[in-house]
Design a protein around this motif. Sequence first.
Motif, PDB file in Angstrom:
ATOM      1  N   ARG A   1      11.624 -10.291 -20.803  1.00 38.99           N
ATOM      2  CA  ARG A   1      11.450  -9.846 -19.284  1.00 38.99           C
ATOM      3  C   ARG A   1       9.702  -9.783 -18.836  1.00 38.99           C
ATOM      4  NH1 ARG A   1      15.642 -10.908 -16.126  1.00 38.99           N
ATOM      5  NH2 ARG A   1      16.919  -9.225 -16.873  1.00 38.99           N
ATOM      6  N   MET A   2       8.346 -10.430 -18.118  1.00 36.86           N
ATOM      7  CA  MET A   2       7.183  -9.957 -17.682  1.00 36.86           C
ATOM      8  C   MET A   2       7.313  -8.421 -17.227  1.00 36.86           C
ATOM      9  SD  MET A   2       5.682 -13.009 -15.723  1.00 36.86           S
ATOM     10  CE  MET A   2       6.446 -12.988 -14.894  1.00 36.86           C
ATOM     11  N   THR A   3       6.500  -7.801 -17.422  1.00 37.41           N
ATOM     12  CA  THR A   3       5.685  -6.438 -17.268  1.00 37.41           C
ATOM     13  C   THR A   3       5.434  -6.751 -15.330  1.00 37.41           C
ATOM     14  OG1 THR A   3       3.621  -6.279 -17.520  1.00 37.41           O
ATOM     15  CG2 THR A   3       4.963  -5.963 -19.561  1.00 37.41           C
ATOM     16  N   THR A   4       5.404  -5.352 -14.995  1.00 38.76           N
ATOM     17  CA  THR A   4       4.536  -5.712 -13.638  1.00 38.76           C
ATOM     18  C   THR A   4       3.264  -6.397 -12.873  1.00 38.76           C
ATOM     19  OG1 THR A   4       6.374  -3.682 -12.979  1.00 38.76           O
ATOM     20  CG2 THR A   4       4.532  -4.216 -11.566  1.00 38.76           C
ATOM     21  N   PRO A   5       2.702  -5.630 -13.914  1.00 36.35           N
ATOM     22  CA  PRO A   5       0.918  -6.453 -14.402  1.00 36.35           C
ATOM     23  C   PRO A   5       1.090  -7.642 -14.193  1.00 36.35           C
ATOM     24  CG  PRO A   5       1.388  -4.545 -15.432  1.00 36.35           C
ATOM     25  CD  PRO A   5       2.630  -4.454 -14.845  1.00 36.35           C
ATOM     26  N   GLU A   6       1.549  -8.250 -15.571  1.00 34.55           N
ATOM     27  CA  GLU A   6       2.129 -10.036 -15.818  1.00 34.55           C
ATOM     28  C   GLU A   6       2.704 -10.452 -14.573  1.00 34.55           C
ATOM     29  OE1 GLU A   6       2.452  -9.682 -20.315  1.00 34.55           O
ATOM     30  OE2 GLU A   6       3.586  -9.753 -19.035  1.00 34.55           O
ATOM     31  N   TYR A   7       3.433 -10.053 -13.670  1.00 32.26           N
ATOM     32  CA  TYR A   7       4.311 -10.781 -12.870  1.00 32.26           C
ATOM     33  C   TYR A   7       3.511 -10.415 -11.718  1.00 32.26           C
ATOM     34  CZ  TYR A   7       7.473 -11.227  -8.945  1.00 32.26           C
ATOM     35  OH  TYR A   7       8.443 -10.918  -7.680  1.00 32.26           O
ATOM     36  N   LEU A   8       2.748  -9.620 -10.973  1.00 34.73           N
ATOM     37  CA  LEU A   8       1.729  -9.359 -10.138  1.00 34.73           C
ATOM     38  C   LEU A   8       1.044 -10.093  -9.871  1.00 34.73           C
ATOM     39  CD1 LEU A   8       1.606  -5.884  -9.320  1.00 34.73           C
ATOM     40  CD2 LEU A   8       3.055  -7.948  -8.288  1.00 34.73           C
ATOM     41  N   SER A   9       0.115 -10.608 -11.319  1.00 39.18           N
ATOM     42  CA  SER A   9      -0.922 -11.527 -11.882  1.00 39.18           C
ATOM     43  C   SER A   9      -0.605 -12.807 -11.532  1.00 39.18           C
ATOM     44  CB  SER A   9      -1.236 -11.543 -13.197  1.00 39.18           C
ATOM     45  OG  SER A   9      -2.416 -12.147 -13.394  1.00 39.18           O
TER      46      SER A   9
ATOM     47  N   PRO B   1      -6.866 -11.543 -12.004  1.00 36.71           N
ATOM     48  CA  PRO B   1      -7.220 -11.603 -12.912  1.00 36.71           C
ATOM     49  C   PRO B   1      -6.372 -10.018 -13.095  1.00 36.71           C
ATOM     50  CG  PRO B   1      -8.688 -11.983 -11.829  1.00 36.71           C
ATOM     51  CD  PRO B   1      -7.968 -11.660 -10.477  1.00 36.71           C
ATOM     52  N   LEU B   2      -5.410 -10.251 -14.080  1.00 38.70           N
ATOM     53  CA  LEU B   2      -4.647  -8.639 -14.852  1.00 38.70           C
ATOM     54  C   LEU B   2      -5.265  -7.886 -14.214  1.00 38.70           C
ATOM     55  CD1 LEU B   2      -1.564  -8.609 -16.029  1.00 38.70           C
ATOM     56  CD2 LEU B   2      -2.972  -8.685 -18.735  1.00 38.70           C
ATOM     57  N   GLN B   3      -7.018  -7.481 -15.259  1.00 36.13           N
ATOM     58  CA  GLN B   3      -7.744  -6.308 -14.770  1.00 36.13           C
ATOM     59  C   GLN B   3      -7.606  -5.729 -13.586  1.00 36.13           C
ATOM     60  OE1 GLN B   3     -11.596  -7.195 -16.696  1.00 36.13           O
ATOM     61  NE2 GLN B   3     -11.948  -4.787 -16.245  1.00 36.13           N
ATOM     62  N   GLN B   4      -7.812  -6.430 -12.344  1.00 41.90           N
ATOM     63  CA  GLN B   4      -7.524  -6.548 -11.284  1.00 41.90           C
ATOM     64  C   GLN B   4      -6.770  -6.143 -10.707  1.00 41.90           C
ATOM     65  OE1 GLN B   4      -8.674  -9.363  -8.039  1.00 41.90           O
ATOM     66  NE2 GLN B   4      -8.082  -8.001  -6.455  1.00 41.90           N
ATOM     67  N   VAL B   5      -5.379  -6.821 -11.066  1.00 34.21           N
ATOM     68  CA  VAL B   5      -4.056  -6.337 -10.915  1.00 34.21           C
ATOM     69  C   VAL B   5      -3.366  -4.790 -11.477  1.00 34.21           C
ATOM     70  CG1 VAL B   5      -1.549  -6.065 -11.288  1.00 34.21           C
ATOM     71  CG2 VAL B   5      -2.699  -8.069 -10.658  1.00 34.21           C
ATOM     72  N   GLU B   6      -4.003  -4.122 -12.725  1.00 37.54           N
ATOM     73  CA  GLU B   6      -3.586  -3.347 -13.323  1.00 37.54           C
ATOM     74  C   GLU B   6      -4.823  -1.979 -12.718  1.00 37.54           C
ATOM     75  OE1 GLU B   6      -5.136  -3.745 -17.435  1.00 37.54           O
ATOM     76  OE2 GLU B   6      -3.131  -4.626 -17.767  1.00 37.54           O
ATOM     77  N   ALA B   7      -5.807  -2.052 -12.188  1.00 37.95           N
ATOM     78  CA  ALA B   7      -6.760  -1.528 -10.994  1.00 37.95           C
ATOM     79  C   ALA B   7      -6.141  -0.871  -9.839  1.00 37.95           C
ATOM     80  CB  ALA B   7      -8.137  -1.440 -10.663  1.00 37.95           C
ATOM     81  N   MET B   8      -5.247  -1.719  -9.129  1.00 41.26           N
ATOM     82  CA  MET B   8      -4.442  -1.914  -7.841  1.00 41.26           C
ATOM     83  C   MET B   8      -3.502  -0.445  -8.485  1.00 41.26           C
ATOM     84  SD  MET B   8      -4.551  -5.481  -6.195  1.00 41.26           S
ATOM     85  CE  MET B   8      -2.665  -4.697  -5.930  1.00 41.26           C
ATOM     86  N   GLN B   9      -2.444  -0.770  -9.158  1.00 38.47           N
ATOM     87  CA  GLN B   9      -1.381  -0.766 -10.112  1.00 38.47           C
ATOM     88  C   GLN B   9      -2.074   1.578  -9.821  1.00 38.47           C
ATOM     89  OE1 GLN B   9       0.402  -2.553 -12.968  1.00 38.47           O
ATOM     90  NE2 GLN B   9       2.457  -2.605 -11.174  1.00 38.47           N
ATOM     91  N   GLN B  10      -3.250   1.239 -11.038  1.00 41.35           N
ATOM     92  CA  GLN B  10      -3.872   3.120 -10.467  1.00 41.35           C
ATOM     93  C   GLN B  10      -3.844   2.697  -9.074  1.00 41.35           C
ATOM     94  OE1 GLN B  10      -7.640   2.689 -13.221  1.00 41.35           O
ATOM     95  NE2 GLN B  10      -6.243   1.470 -14.987  1.00 41.35           N
ATOM     96  N   GLN B  11      -4.026   2.621  -8.517  1.00 39.61           N
ATOM     97  CA  GLN B  11      -3.960   3.802  -7.474  1.00 39.61           C
ATOM     98  C   GLN B  11      -3.058   3.859  -7.045  1.00 39.61           C
ATOM     99  OE1 GLN B  11      -6.826   4.191  -5.867  1.00 39.61           O
ATOM    100  NE2 GLN B  11      -8.399   3.637  -7.821  1.00 39.61           N
ATOM    101  N   VAL B  12      -1.696   3.311  -7.133  1.00 42.71           N
ATOM    102  CA  VAL B  12      -0.694   2.841  -6.317  1.00 42.71           C
ATOM    103  C   VAL B  12      -0.241   4.006  -7.601  1.00 42.71           C
ATOM    104  CG1 VAL B  12       1.973   2.669  -6.637  1.00 42.71           C
ATOM    105  CG2 VAL B  12      -0.305   0.723  -6.437  1.00 42.71           C
ATOM    106  N   THR B  13       0.142   4.459  -8.553  1.00 45.69           N
ATOM    107  CA  THR B  13       0.479   6.077  -9.904  1.00 45.69           C
ATOM    108  C   THR B  13      -0.319   6.932  -9.095  1.00 45.69           C
ATOM    109  OG1 THR B  13       0.080   4.466 -11.677  1.00 45.69           O
ATOM    110  CG2 THR B  13       0.112   6.550 -11.969  1.00 45.69           C
ATOM    111  N   LEU B  14      -2.409   7.267  -9.309  1.00 44.42           N
ATOM    112  CA  LEU B  14      -2.826   8.123  -7.773  1.00 44.42           C
ATOM    113  C   LEU B  14      -1.394   8.775  -6.931  1.00 44.42           C
ATOM    114  CD1 LEU B  14      -6.062   8.173  -8.598  1.00 44.42           C
ATOM    115  CD2 LEU B  14      -4.528   9.399 -10.185  1.00 44.42           C
ATOM    116  N   MET B  15      -1.233   7.831  -6.123  1.00 42.74           N
ATOM    117  CA  MET B  15      -0.148   8.396  -4.731  1.00 42.74           C
ATOM    118  C   MET B  15       1.060   8.302  -4.703  1.00 42.74           C
ATOM    119  SD  MET B  15       0.331   4.894  -1.791  1.00 42.74           S
ATOM    120  CE  MET B  15       1.345   5.806  -0.436  1.00 42.74           C
TER     121      MET B  15
END
Length: 246
Positions: A63-71, A77-91
Motif C-alpha cells: 500500500r502507498m502511504t497517504t503522502p505518497e498517494y497524494l503526491s 512534491p512530497l515535502q509540500q504534501v507533508e506540510a499540508m498534512q501537518q495543517q490538517v493534523t493541527l486542525m
Amino acid sequence: MSKAENSSKMKVEVWSDIMCPFCYIGKRHYESALAKFNNASHIDIVWKSYQLDPTIPEDVEKRMTTPEYLSTRKGMPLQQVEAMQQQVTLMAAKAGLEYHLDDAVVYNSFKAHRVIQLAKTKGWGDKAEELFFHAHFTLNKDLGDTDTLVEVGKEVGLSAEEVHEALTNENYAYEVKQDIQEAQQIGVRGVPFFVFNRKYAISGAQPVEAFVETLEKSYAEWQKDNPTGGLEITDGNVCTPDGDCQ
C-alpha cells in the motif's frame, strides 16, 4: 427502514468516506454542536457511503502511504504534501483527534463501506463510522484488508461471520452504490456533506457554530410538521388494558 433510522426523529444524513480527514473532523464538530442543542434526543444521524477515489486497486502487494498517494495523484512534491498534512493534523487536534497521516495507508474503501452498511441495519452506523475513522487516522489500519475489517468489525459488535456476509452479499454492495448515486443526484461534490431534514446542507468540516445554527433552524421547521415528534414520557405507576397495575 433500518433500525438506525427513526421516523419520529429528524434525520441528519451524512455522506462520508472513511479516508477523508475532514469527515472525521466534521463528525466531531457536529457532535460538539449536538451537545449544545437542547433537542439532541430528537435527532437521528444516518451515515451514507461515498468514495473519494473508487479507482484505487483493491489488491496490491504494497500500500502507498497517504503522502505518497497524494503526491502521485496531485503531482506535488512530497515535502509540500507533508506540510499540508501537518495543517490538517493541527486542525484535527483542535477537534480532539489524533492523526498520524504520514503513516496512514491508502486502500479502496468500498469493502469497508459494505461492513458499515451492515452495521447500520443493527443501529450501529455511528459507532461503526467512529471506529473505522479511528482505525484509519489514529491507528493506521489497512481497512482494505479483510482480516483487519473483521478485527474492527468485532469492535463495532459484529461477528466475523457477519463481516464476511457484508463482503459477499451483494445487497450491501448495492446499498453503497445507491448512496453514491444519491449523492450525485443531490449535487454532492465533496465530503463531508451533512443534510438536515432534506432541506438544509452543510458541506465540509464547518465550525461548530454553523452546525448549531443549522440544527436549530431545521429542527424548528421539522417540529412544526411533526408536532408529536418532541413528546417525552416520564414513566410512573400505571394500569394497562390487560389489568396489570404497577
